[in-house]
Design an enzyme around this catalytic site. Structure first.
Site, short mmCIF file in Angstrom:
data_model
loop_
_atom_site.label_atom_id
_atom_site.label_comp_id
_atom_site.label_asym_id
_atom_site.label_seq_id
_atom_site.Cartn_x
_atom_site.Cartn_y
_atom_site.Cartn_z
NE ARG A 1 36.00 30.25 50.59
CZ ARG A 1 34.71 30.57 50.45
NH1 ARG A 1 33.85 29.65 50.10
NH2 ARG A 1 34.30 31.81 50.65
CG ASP B 1 27.80 27.28 45.03
OD1 ASP B 1 28.61 27.65 45.90
OD2 ASP B 1 27.76 27.76 43.89
NE ARG C 1 32.83 32.42 44.84
CZ ARG C 1 33.15 31.86 46.00
NH1 ARG C 1 34.39 31.83 46.38
NH2 ARG C 1 32.23 31.32 46.77
N GLY D 1 32.29 30.30 53.08
CA GLY D 1 32.30 31.65 53.66
C GLY D 1 31.29 31.76 54.79
CG ASP E 1 27.88 35.12 47.34
OD1 ASP E 1 28.17 36.20 47.90
OD2 ASP E 1 28.74 34.34 46.88
CB THR F 1 26.14 31.78 50.79
OG1 THR F 1 26.81 32.75 49.96
CG2 THR F 1 24.90 31.32 50.06
CG ASP G 1 24.99 32.07 45.06
OD1 ASP G 1 24.79 31.58 46.18
OD2 ASP G 1 26.11 32.09 44.52
CB SER H 1 26.55 67.49 43.22
OG SER H 1 25.89 66.81 44.24
O1 F6P Z 1 30.56 33.06 49.04
C1 F6P Z 1 30.55 34.18 49.85
C2 F6P Z 1 31.68 35.10 49.49
O2 F6P Z 1 31.66 36.15 50.43
C3 F6P Z 1 31.70 35.62 48.06
O3 F6P Z 1 30.83 36.70 47.84
C4 F6P Z 1 33.14 35.98 47.91
O4 F6P Z 1 33.50 35.98 46.56
C5 F6P Z 1 33.84 34.89 48.65
O5 F6P Z 1 32.93 34.44 49.62
C6 F6P Z 1 35.13 35.30 49.31
O6 F6P Z 1 35.70 34.17 49.89
P1 F6P Z 1 36.95 34.18 50.86
O7 F6P Z 1 36.51 34.71 52.18
O8 F6P Z 1 37.37 32.76 50.95
O9 F6P Z 1 37.95 35.07 50.24
#
Ligand code: F6P
Length: 327
Positions: free
Chosen positions: A75, A106, A176, A14, A132, A130, A134, A219
């Protein structure tokens, strides 16, 4: 120690804001040090397709402010096969490349480590890119800061309309396997609840919390749901709708808008520092390492270790603080 003369750089997985500042830093640091640089298009797929081009300092002019990645990303399933790796290796050798900088998450590092173990004469350094946040070995990954700010801007707008209509919103944010964006955005926007993959929040607890909010004259309410929460925002909203009648309930999935946009100052600087450090690590003979930032210092971590540990450990103190501050 292997002497490097030409390196390649690619972005994979991503995209994340900050990748372009990092590419710029890799290219210019390499050229400053007398190395040649090739830019590989579309991540590992570009290695397999021999889709690469020589870069010079002007190839990366005026990209600091650009989201996405000028090298494109993908990917790539074929790179997981022995044949795919062998083709990639042959193309790298044919182009005289002996060092590789891979910017990604990762999945990218898993490929990089396998490749580097198979073909150790190509040195490999990973840069954590990324949204994320992570990855073990870096407190922050490229893109996390920008994405969090993008999410905050969106949630602030949703809060306006939620408040105007006295509504409850379930807002799903990316991550994710990681609640990093959800937690930071939740604190920043005063979310009434934050649901994360790292913590199981019972639906009864969530309902009690929302009822308490109404009793305390709130509210509107916002519940942030990280993508990795196994129930998903729509199902959660459905469950809550059965038991809460005082709110009109809506769902917003923020989706891929979270990955775009001009990188923040933080991500521009992080990308520059990590790209600079990655090339210097290659020059020093390092391989199978990830460059990261810990306590504001550059740190090298074995790719193997970065992959076996999981970086985003839920900060319980932040969750507790968020719960208290949103009463
Ligand atoms: O790894 C980054 C991320 O944005 C995640 O948060 C998300 O689940 C995933 O990529 C989405 O991937 P794609 O763009 O291939 O749908």
């Amino acid at each position: 120690m292997q002497k490097i003369s030409k390196i390649a750089v690619l972005t994979s997985g991503g995209d994340a804001p900050g990748m372009n500042p990092c590419i710029r830093a890799v290219v210019r640091t390499a050229i400053y040090n007398g190395l040649h640089v090739a830019g590989v298009r579309q991540g590992y797929q570009g290695l397999i397709d021999n889709n690469m081009y020589d870069m010079d300092p002007r190839s990366v002019s005026n990209i600091l402010n650009l989201g996405g990645t000028i090298l494109k990303t993908a990917r790539c399933l074929p790179f997981r096969t022995d044949e795919g790796m062998e083709t990639a290796y042959k193309n790298l050798k044919a182009n005289g490349i002996d060092g590789l900088v891979v910017i990604g998450g990762d999945g990218t590092f898993t490929g990089a480590l396998r490749f580097s173990k198979k073909y150790p004469d190509i040195s490999v350094i990973g840069v954590p890119g990324t949204i994320d946040n992570d990855l073990y070995g870096s407190t922050y990954t490229l893109g996390f800061d920008t994405a969090t700010n993008t999410v905050i801007e969106a949630i602030d707008k949703i809060r306006d309309t939620a408040d105007a209509h006295d509504r409850l919103f379930f807002i799903e944010v990316m991550g994710r396997d990681s609640g990093a964006i959800a937690l930071r955005a939740g604190i920043s926007c005063g979310a009434e609840a934050i649901l994360l993959p790292e913590r199981d929040t019972a639906i009864e607890h969530l309902i009690e919390n929302l009822k308490a909010g109404q009793y305390n004259k709130k509210s509107s309410s916002i519940v942030i749901v990280a993508e990795g929460d196994k129930r998903g925002a729509y199902d959660l909203a459905e469950e809550v709708r059965k038991q809460i009648k005082f709110y009109d309930i809506k769902v917003t999935i923020l989706g891929h808008l979270q990955r775009g946009g001009s990188p923040s100052a933080f991500d521009r600087i992080l990308g520059s520092r990590l790209g600079f450090a990655a090339v210097n690590a290659l020059i020093k003979g390092e391989t199978q390492k990830m460059v990261g930032l810990e306590a504001n210092h550059i740190k090298l971590t074995d790719l193997e270790e970065a992959l076996t540990q999981h970086q985003f450990k839920l900060e319980d103190d932040l969750m507790e603080m968020s719960d208290i501050l949103s009463i």
